[in-house]
Design a protein around this motif. Structure first.
Motif, PDB file in Angstrom:
ATOM      1  N   GLU A   1     -45.849   5.147 -20.731  1.00 49.85           N
ATOM      2  CA  GLU A   1     -45.447   5.363 -19.335  1.00 49.85           C
ATOM      3  C   GLU A   1     -43.920   5.468 -19.235  1.00 49.85           C
ATOM      4  O   GLU A   1     -43.186   4.790 -19.956  1.00 49.85           O
ATOM      5  N   ILE A   2     -43.456   6.330 -18.342  1.00 47.77           N
ATOM      6  CA  ILE A   2     -42.025   6.533 -18.137  1.00 47.77           C
ATOM      7  C   ILE A   2     -41.568   5.700 -16.941  1.00 47.77           C
ATOM      8  O   ILE A   2     -42.171   5.754 -15.865  1.00 47.77           O
ATOM      9  N   LEU A   3     -40.498   4.930 -17.114  1.00 47.47           N
ATOM     10  CA  LEU A   3     -39.960   4.069 -16.064  1.00 47.47           C
ATOM     11  C   LEU A   3     -38.520   4.465 -15.774  1.00 47.47           C
ATOM     12  O   LEU A   3     -37.774   4.863 -16.680  1.00 47.47           O
ATOM     13  N   ASP A   4     -38.134   4.358 -14.504  1.00 48.81           N
ATOM     14  CA  ASP A   4     -36.736   4.509 -14.117  1.00 48.81           C
ATOM     15  C   ASP A   4     -36.044   3.164 -14.264  1.00 48.81           C
ATOM     16  O   ASP A   4     -36.529   2.155 -13.743  1.00 48.81           O
ATOM     17  N   ILE A   5     -34.918   3.128 -14.957  1.00 48.74           N
ATOM     18  CA  ILE A   5     -34.209   1.886 -15.237  1.00 48.74           C
ATOM     19  C   ILE A   5     -33.007   1.777 -14.294  1.00 48.74           C
ATOM     20  O   ILE A   5     -32.143   2.645 -14.264  1.00 48.74           O
ATOM     21  N   ILE A   6     -32.982   0.694 -13.532  1.00 47.20           N
ATOM     22  CA  ILE A   6     -31.877   0.426 -12.624  1.00 47.20           C
ATOM     23  C   ILE A   6     -30.740  -0.275 -13.361  1.00 47.20           C
ATOM     24  O   ILE A   6     -29.581   0.076 -13.235  1.00 47.20           O
ATOM     25  N   ASP A   7     -31.091  -1.293 -14.140  1.00 45.18           N
ATOM     26  CA  ASP A   7     -30.086  -2.075 -14.852  1.00 45.18           C
ATOM     27  C   ASP A   7     -30.678  -2.454 -16.201  1.00 45.18           C
ATOM     28  O   ASP A   7     -31.755  -3.050 -16.258  1.00 45.18           O
ATOM     29  N   LYS A   8     -29.986  -2.111 -17.291  1.00 49.34           N
ATOM     30  CA  LYS A   8     -30.515  -2.419 -18.625  1.00 49.34           C
ATOM     31  C   LYS A   8     -29.671  -3.468 -19.335  1.00 49.34           C
ATOM     32  O   LYS A   8     -29.594  -3.488 -20.563  1.00 49.34           O
TER      33      LYS A   8
ATOM     34  N   GLY B   1     -43.530   3.811  -7.519  1.00 50.78           N
ATOM     35  CA  GLY B   1     -42.554   3.181  -6.644  1.00 50.78           C
ATOM     36  C   GLY B   1     -42.447   1.683  -6.774  1.00 50.78           C
ATOM     37  O   GLY B   1     -41.587   1.071  -6.141  1.00 50.78           O
ATOM     38  N   ASN B   2     -43.300   1.030  -7.574  1.00 55.62           N
ATOM     39  CA  ASN B   2     -43.231  -0.417  -7.746  1.00 55.62           C
ATOM     40  C   ASN B   2     -41.967  -0.799  -8.501  1.00 55.62           C
ATOM     41  O   ASN B   2     -41.626  -0.187  -9.515  1.00 55.62           O
ATOM     42  N   LEU B   3     -41.279  -1.814  -7.977  1.00 55.97           N
ATOM     43  CA  LEU B   3     -40.046  -2.311  -8.579  1.00 55.97           C
ATOM     44  C   LEU B   3     -40.301  -3.655  -9.229  1.00 55.97           C
ATOM     45  O   LEU B   3     -41.094  -4.453  -8.742  1.00 55.97           O
ATOM     46  N   GLY B   4     -39.618  -3.934 -10.327  1.00 54.73           N
ATOM     47  CA  GLY B   4     -39.754  -5.215 -10.988  1.00 54.73           C
ATOM     48  C   GLY B   4     -38.932  -5.256 -12.257  1.00 54.73           C
ATOM     49  O   GLY B   4     -38.095  -4.396 -12.509  1.00 54.73           O
ATOM     50  N   ILE B   5     -39.181  -6.276 -13.059  1.00 51.83           N
ATOM     51  CA  ILE B   5     -38.471  -6.433 -14.319  1.00 51.83           C
ATOM     52  C   ILE B   5     -39.447  -6.232 -15.475  1.00 51.83           C
ATOM     53  O   ILE B   5     -40.637  -6.511 -15.348  1.00 51.83           O
ATOM     54  N   ALA B   6     -38.924  -5.733 -16.585  1.00 47.03           N
ATOM     55  CA  ALA B   6     -39.737  -5.434 -17.754  1.00 47.03           C
ATOM     56  C   ALA B   6     -38.984  -5.869 -19.008  1.00 47.03           C
ATOM     57  O   ALA B   6     -37.759  -5.777 -19.060  1.00 47.03           O
ATOM     58  N   PRO B   7     -39.690  -6.352 -20.030  1.00 45.61           N
ATOM     59  CA  PRO B   7     -39.017  -6.771 -21.275  1.00 45.61           C
ATOM     60  C   PRO B   7     -38.421  -5.568 -22.001  1.00 45.61           C
ATOM     61  O   PRO B   7     -39.097  -4.549 -22.209  1.00 45.61           O
ATOM     62  N   SER B   8     -37.177  -5.688 -22.394  1.00 41.02           N
ATOM     63  CA  SER B   8     -36.468  -4.564 -22.983  1.00 41.02           C
ATOM     64  C   SER B   8     -37.021  -4.148 -24.342  1.00 41.02           C
ATOM     65  O   SER B   8     -36.932  -2.989 -24.718  1.00 41.02           O
ATOM     66  N   ASN B   9     -37.603  -5.112 -25.088  1.00 41.27           N
ATOM     67  CA  ASN B   9     -38.111  -4.750 -26.411  1.00 41.27           C
ATOM     68  C   ASN B   9     -39.415  -3.981 -26.349  1.00 41.27           C
ATOM     69  O   ASN B   9     -39.942  -3.565 -27.370  1.00 41.27           O
ATOM     70  N   TYR B  10     -39.949  -3.787 -25.139  1.00 46.79           N
ATOM     71  CA  TYR B  10     -41.136  -2.958 -24.968  1.00 46.79           C
ATOM     72  C   TYR B  10     -40.752  -1.532 -24.544  1.00 46.79           C
ATOM     73  O   TYR B  10     -41.641  -0.690 -24.426  1.00 46.79           O
TER      74      TYR B  10
END
Length: 335
Positions: free
Chosen positions: A303-310, A322-331
């Motif tokens: 899946e492709i995600l838009d990254i706001i802050d990495k 449109g769902n916003l949240g946090i995701a683990p960077s190593n994934y």
């Protein structure tokens, strides 16, 4: 971290898709049966003295295998890693002693005991190395190169605390997420960077204190919309009738009885929909958000995600729906 949930069944997919645990689990079960049967034969032919404390060790090893299997199937590595490492280290000591005492003994049963415990020692060492690995360590990277199986990294923990009402002054940063007048809520140390874009302080801080207590009575005493009884003098400092700023301005209802000016619209919130997403990332593995952390988002592999802050180990992202949240960077992998 907390397990997936008491109401969810165990999922053995991580064991089958993570080749490290697939092979070590198979070898551990086979080696355990070899050592167990060999110890029975050695005890019956040569006496108990030839086996001794290995009878305790064989049952300790069995519970260690079951514990690792349950931990992987429930994705509760961070919760049980300390117990696994502790008992795994003890099992390694017994395994090494069993190999040292019975190898090259010119007895088939004792040699079988040594062979079984040699395999178990290697498996235990690999397990201890994995469960003691930090999220950015080289050892975890090498282990996960064989596949992550969708498992949560061993070092990932959630430490929650309850914030005092006196500290609930902002949505982000060190003050938690509570606004003034809202009860204490959990604080997650993963979110050192607040997720709410553009919000740096409580929007209610800009509302001045109430000017007059008579404004509360001006609403109660209404006889018709937009009019006031003659017995009550008009108070220019408070809301007058149903057309007052307190009632007509969206977002001001429920700000108590104070007669302050209408709450100005927060331009940072209004502009959040137009936030620029400078990065896009592709999900390397599927991830299921923890039910204990509402800030996390789930996503599927590819899946492709838009990254706001990495910045940091947890990235602020937006899904295609449109769902916003946090995701683990190593994934994730920047594309």
């Amino acid at each position: 971290m907390p397990p997936r949930g008491s109401n969810e069944r165990l999922d053995f997919t991580p064991i089958l898709t993570h080749y490290l645990f697939l092979f070590t689990s198979v070898f551990a079960v086979i080696a355990w049966f070899i050592a167990f049967i060999a110890q029975i034969v050695a005890t019956s032919r040569l006496g108990h003295a030839q086996v001794g404390a290995l009878w305790f060790a064989i049952w300790l090893q069995l519970f260690l295998i079951l514990g690792v299997t349950y931990t992987l199937a429930s994705d509760s590595i961070a919760m049980h890693r300390l117990q696994i490492v502790t008992f795994g280290s003890v099992a390694i000591v017994f395994a090494v002693n069993g190999v040292n005492d019975h190898i090259f003994s010119h007895s088939a049963s004792l040699d079988a005991i040594a062979a079984g415990w040699l395999i178990l020692a290697i498996v235990d060492i690999l397990w201890v190395l994995y469960f003691t690995s930090e999220e950015d360590s080289l050892s975890l990277y090498l282990f996960n190169s064989l596949g992550t199986g969708g498992l949560t990294p061993p070092s990932r923990r959630r430490r929650t605390r309850t914030t005092s009402l006196h500290d609930a002054t902002s949505y982000g940063g060190g003050g938690g997420y509570s606004a003034a007048g809202i009860g204490p809520i959990g604080y997650d140390t993963k979110l050192n960077n607040s997720f709410a874009p553009g919000i740096g302080s409580n929007p209610l801080d800009s509302v001045p204190p109430p000017q007059s207590q008579k404004s509360a009575n001006s609403i109660v005493g209404l006889t018709s919309p937009g009019s006031m009884p003659s017995a009550h003098p008009a108070d220019s400092s408070g809301p007058q009738g149903i057309s007052s700023p307190l009632m007509s301005t969206p977002g001001n209802a429920g700000i108590g009885a104070g007669g302050g000016p209408p709450l100005p619209a927060d331009s940072s919130i209004m502009s959040s929909e137009a936030t620029a997403y400078p990065y896009r990332a592709k999900a390397l593995y599927a991830y299921t958000a923890s039910p204990d952390d509402p800030n996390e988002i789930s996503f599927s592999k590819g899946e492709i995600l838009d990254i706001i802050d990495k910045n940091g180990k947890w990235w602020q992202a937006r899904k295609e729906d449109g769902n916003l949240g946090i995701a683990p960077s190593n994934y994730l992998q920047i594309i």
